[in-house]
Design an enzyme around this catalytic site. Structure first.
Site, PDB file in Angstrom:
ATOM      1  N   CYS A 249      42.428   0.230   8.937  1.00 57.81           N
ATOM      2  CA  CYS A 249      42.426  -0.377  10.264  1.00 57.81           C
ATOM      3  C   CYS A 249      41.258  -1.357  10.374  1.00 57.81           C
ATOM      4  CB  CYS A 249      42.344   0.688  11.361  1.00 57.81           C
ATOM      5  SG  CYS A 249      40.749   1.499  11.540  1.00 57.81           S
ATOM      6  N   CYS A 356      -1.555 -21.060 -14.928  1.00 56.97           N
ATOM      7  CA  CYS A 356      -1.335 -20.533 -13.581  1.00 56.97           C
ATOM      8  C   CYS A 356      -2.402 -19.495 -13.258  1.00 56.97           C
ATOM      9  CB  CYS A 356       0.041 -19.884 -13.480  1.00 56.97           C
ATOM     10  SG  CYS A 356       1.422 -21.005 -13.791  1.00 56.97           S
ATOM     11  N   CYS A 410     -18.338   8.928  -6.326  1.00 60.76           N
ATOM     12  CA  CYS A 410     -19.167   9.667  -5.369  1.00 60.76           C
ATOM     13  C   CYS A 410     -18.464   9.670  -4.020  1.00 60.76           C
ATOM     14  CB  CYS A 410     -20.546   9.001  -5.265  1.00 60.76           C
ATOM     15  SG  CYS A 410     -21.545   9.629  -3.884  1.00 60.76           S
ATOM     16  N   CYS A 423     -23.482  21.404 -15.826  1.00 58.32           N
ATOM     17  CA  CYS A 423     -22.520  22.110 -14.987  1.00 58.32           C
ATOM     18  C   CYS A 423     -21.757  21.141 -14.110  1.00 58.32           C
ATOM     19  CB  CYS A 423     -23.246  23.150 -14.143  1.00 58.32           C
ATOM     20  SG  CYS A 423     -24.370  22.425 -12.932  1.00 58.32           S
TER      21      CYS A 423
END
Length: 507
Positions: A249, A356, A410, A423
């Site tokens: 339709c 470029c 940081c 550590c």
């Protein structure tokens, strides 16, 4: 008495046939009737044609479902049907005059055998028996008409080629028309048989055009089930994809087209039936969507088509965007509208032999593209950006990648901090901020190790996670490390841990 019979017959015919098939005019008690007789064709019927003057040419075939109707013009005399037969002419655009003459003779015989109201019998015979009577059931041979058309066309073309005056051309057309009429008269056995074929028009194209028009008319008369909403609707409210013949339709297909156009996906708008690859035509789309939406469809489709053309590049100015034709061997293009001369690679102002410029956003992509490219691709990129510039990009990218892989930022000043040993409690060398190497969290400057001792912390007991201790040089160093770890886990005195014990380790 005859007038009443005629009137009853016309009334009956009017109830049998629709207005397209039958019409009449009554004047001074005389009836003039016109019948449009649609000849029924077998399934997969076709016509054939070739120029008979060229025997080596192959025969062409065209499949058709409908032929233009025969036209039967009838005048009823005053003493019909008691004494005289109706007078008539029979017209066609696809039957030769000789074939039409045979049909006229057959109508006479039908009258002679009946001697009563005959119009319905005539129409039924012409509609259902014409092809069988003329022995043209398998296909329609249009060789004679096509050859006549080609002869006429060649004469008209010869007249134009001779560059004669307009008056001379008109005279030539008139002569051709007279010749065609004379030919019809000489070949026609019966003056009632009339060939209706316009001079200079291709008879094959006439039949093809009519066939398409008739298909649309017949389509609108029937009812179809939409394969999307499953609603039965008349053909007038449906659309059909060709050649697959899937029918939907108009409301469903209109929505389908609108979504595709608004999304900008205008190429390959296929029939929505599953696995069907046949596409909608521009005319089909134009009939269903608004003029504004069709203009958008047309514009996007044009742009998509131009994008596939290697010698077309768009002007980079936003207010222009005009498609510019360029030489494939030239690195510069100039917009004919705004006169902007630009590099076809980077779309910036033309910079001659200079490479470029590379934007920051492109650098990583270019490095990856250059490193993985073929030799031909690398040469092309070096010509565009410069070999030295690309090498610098690669070196910088490798440095940046190493920093990203071997350092953490940081949390305060964002400086890249490298961890060489020790550590996981880190101190920024730039701003002095304490932070965790594992999770990046800023640590309390008063008690930075609490983060690793808090059971609720995700880095609990992970102060030395990932740290590979050096092999001890002697037993004293090993005992010192063990003593440190024991003190770390069991002391609650943060001050002693952070200062006194660490000092002892330093000593």
């Amino acid at each position: 008495m005859d007038y009443e019979k005629q009137k009853d017959e016309v009334t009956a015919l009017e109830s049998i046939y629709n207005k397209e098939e039958f019409s009449y005019n009554e004047e001074n008690n005389r009836f003039d009737c016109t019948f449009k007789i649609f000849v029924n064709l077998p399934t997969t019927y076709h016509l054939t044609y070739k120029d008979l003057r060229h025997e080596v040419d192959s025969v062409q075939k065209v499949q058709i479902s409908y032929l233009p109707p025969l036209t039967l013009h009838v005048t009823l005399p005053d003493d019909y049907p008691s004494i005289l037969a109706p007078t008539f002419t029979l017209c066609s655009s696809w039957l030769r005059p000789s074939a039409l003459a045979k049909l006229c003779k057959k109508l006479d015989l039908l009258w002679e055998s009946s001697k009563q109201e005959i119009l319905f019998t005539w129409v039924e015979f012409l509609q259902n028996e014409t092809l069988k009577f003329l022995k043209i059931k398998e296909y329609l041979d249009m060789d004679y008409m096509y050859t006549s058309y080609k002869k006429t066309l060649e004469k008209l073309q010869a007249s134009q080629a001779s560059k004669e005056t307009g008056e001379s051309q008109k005279q030539c057309i008139s002569e051709v028309s007279k010749e065609s009429t004379a030919s019809k008269k000489s070949n026609s056995i019966d003056k009632r048989a009339i060939l209706e074929c316009p001079v200079g028009r291709n008879p094959i194209q006439v039949l093809v055009d009519y066939n398409e028009q008739r298909k649309q008319i017949e389509f609108k008369k029937n009812f179809y089930t939409c394969n999307i909403c499953f609603t039965d609707k008349s053909g007038e409210h449906c659309t059909q994809f060709l050649p697959c013949a899937h029918t939907f339709c108009k409301d469903c297909i209109r929505g389908y087209f609108e979504v595709r156009i608004k999304e900008g996906s205008v190429q390959n708008i296929c029939c929505p039936e599953e696995k069907c690859k046949f596409e909608a035509t521009p005319g089909q789309i134009k009939d269903l969507v608004s003029s504004e939406l069709f203009s958008k469809y047309d514009s996007i489709l044009l742009s998509a088509t131009l994008d596939t053309m290697m010698d077309i590049v768009y002007c980079p100015r936003r207010h222009c965007q005009y498609p510019v034709t360029r030489d494939l061997n030239d690195q510069m293009a100039k917009c004919p509208v705004c006169q902007y001369a630009f590099c076809i690679r980077c779309r910036m102002v033309y910079h001659g032999v200079e490479p470029c410029k590379i934007s920051t956003a492109e650098k990583q992509r270019l490095v990856s593209e250059y490193q993985s490219g073929s030799n031909e691709k690398k040469v092309e990129m070096e010509q565009r950006y410069g070999k030295r510039q690309l090498q610098i990009l690669i070196e910088n990218a490798m440095s940046e990648n190493w920093i990203n892989d071997n350092s953490h930022n940081c949390p305060h000043c964002k400086s890249a901090i490298e961890k060489s040993d020790g550590c996981n409690k880190m101190t920024c060398s730039h701003c002095g901020t304490y932070f965790c190497w594992l999770c990046g969290m800023r640590l309390n400057p008063e008690a930075p190790y609490l983060h690793f001792r808090n059971p609720e912390s995700k880095c609990f007991e992970m102060l030395y996670r990932g740290v590979i201790p050096d092999e001890p040089d002697d037993d004293d160093d090993f005992d010192l490390h063990a003593e440190y770890m024991e003190y770390y886990y069991y002391t609650d005195d943060e001050d002693i841990y952070d200062e006194d014990f660490v000092l002892e380790l330093d000593d």
